[in-house]
Scaffold this motif. Structure first.
Motif: not given
Length: 393
Positions: A306-308, A362-366, A381-382
């Motif tokens: 989990l990395q962006f 990070t919340s948006a990434f999740i 999807k995460v």
């Protein structure tokens, strides 16, 4: 039942990104398994800021408490006054001063925060889970594996060291902090050795491979060296690669793209100024790539990274094909794909608004992101990927 490893990258204040991802993982574990992070994972490994998270989780801290550490105490680790110490000077003068004067921060704030958060627990006091903290020994030029699980090696010189001491050693990033000196507590047994350490990120900013090597080393030890009973105690008896699952969490991908025309003109001082980006960032990427392939590739159900990208650095050309290189965006054009804003890439920025931006991003990434992006494909999807990892492992 899988042997489950949690691997936590280094990245300074951006450890709050890891902590926010852990919050989602923790919520799903509690809902689906009825366990805490330190109950679900069999081994937790961390480098630099990841070592602080590792120690905190091992002591039973929740992800919310870990987020709070960065929000409320980051300013004591990275004082704003020290960060901006040469702000009044022209940029080129700042660079010269940074190159020739002492480290930007002292250990004082870091040590106080870690003692307040971790207390005086020694690494040998942690029975479960197995933990692994990495730091780099500049004298003997090796990466030290600080772990509470070393039945094949016997009593180690660092067993009586406090967790906070090992975390300070692991987090002493060159140019940001001075090196940290570790010594055996039991000098009668080990003598007057001195071990100077710096940030483990110089060799293994992503500790996943190190964690994998540790469990395989002990599992594959002969029964004469490590008894079957001891292996069973650590869930390592007859452990095979197919029995291991790894959740690896980053602190946001940066990595400035340098074109040949730029670096071809660099002098030694230029390389020195980019030491963190050039020499530390790639260790996370290569460890991730190797670990992914060992564990079965992008579609593996036993490996989840989990990395962006904090900011998009390339733009696709219209109607591009595989023959087309992408356009490198200018610094001022770069934005995060999820929130449409430029996100700070500093590892020592303790401003509250920056920390909030990292948490929101990070919340948006999740909620919106995928586990990977390629030219032709997207990962799952995460949230779905986390759920799938937990369901299988």
């Amino acid at each position: 039942m899988s042997f489950k490893i949690l691997s936590l990258d280094g990245g300074g204040m951006r450890g709050v990104i890891t902590a926010r991802i852990l919050q989602e993982v923790e919520q799903q574990i509690r809902r689906e398994k009825g366990q805490s992070l330190n109950e679900y994972f069999d081994l937790i490994a961390g480098t630099s800021t990841g070592s602080i998270l590792t120690a905190g989780i091992a002591l039973g801290k929740t992800s919310a408490e870990l987020i709070d550490l960065y929000v409320n105490h980051g300013k004591h680790i990275f004082p704003i006054k020290s960060k901006n110490r040469y702000k009044s000077f022209p940029f080129f003068v700042q660079m010269i001063l940074e190159a020739f004067l002492p480290s930007k921060y002292s250990h004082e704030g870091l040590i106080k925060v870690l003692i307040d958060e971790l207390g005086y627990r020694r690494i040998q006091d942690i029975e479960n889970p197995i933990i692994l903290i990495l730091a780099y020994d500049t004298l003997y030029r090796n990466t030290t594996f600080f772990t509470n699980c070393h039945p094949d090696l016997g009593y180690r010189w660092y067993d009586e060291c406090y967790l906070w001491q090992l975390c300070v050693a692991s987090a002493s990033a060159p140019t940001f902090f001075p090196p940290y000196k570790l010594e055996p507590v039991n000098k009668q047994k080990f003598g007057n050795w001195v071990f100077p350490h710096i940030d483990g990120g110089v060799s293994a900013n992503n500790p996943a491979l190190a964690a994998l090597s540790l469990v395989m080393r002990i599992s594959q030890s002969s029964d004469e060296l490590v008894s079957r009973e001891t292996k069973r105690q650590y869930k390592l008896e007859n452990l095979q690669m197919k029995d291991i699952a790894i959740l690896s969490i980053g602190t946001g991908q940066t990595g400035e793209p340098y074109q040949f025309e730029q670096i071809n003109k660099w002098k030694p001082l230029d390389w020195a100024q980019h030491i963190t980006d050039i020499f530390m960032e790639p260790t996370s990427e290569i460890n991730s790539t190797i670990c992914r392939q060992i564990m079965g590739g992008y579609e593996s159900q036993r490996y989840l990274r989990l990395q962006f990208d904090l900011n998009e650095k390339f733009k696709a050309k219209p109607r591009e094909t595989y023959k087309d290189s992408r356009v490198v965006l200018r610094t001022e054009e770069r934005r995060n794909r999820f929130i449409g804003q430029k996100v700070s890439e500093d590892i020592d920025n303790a401003y509250r608004e920056i920390i909030k931006q990292w948490i929101d991003t990070t919340s948006a990434f999740i909620n919106e992101g995928h586990t990977y992006y390629t030219r032709d494909d997207l990962g799952p999807k995460v949230k779905d990927a986390i759920a799938s990892f937990l369901a299988i492992n």
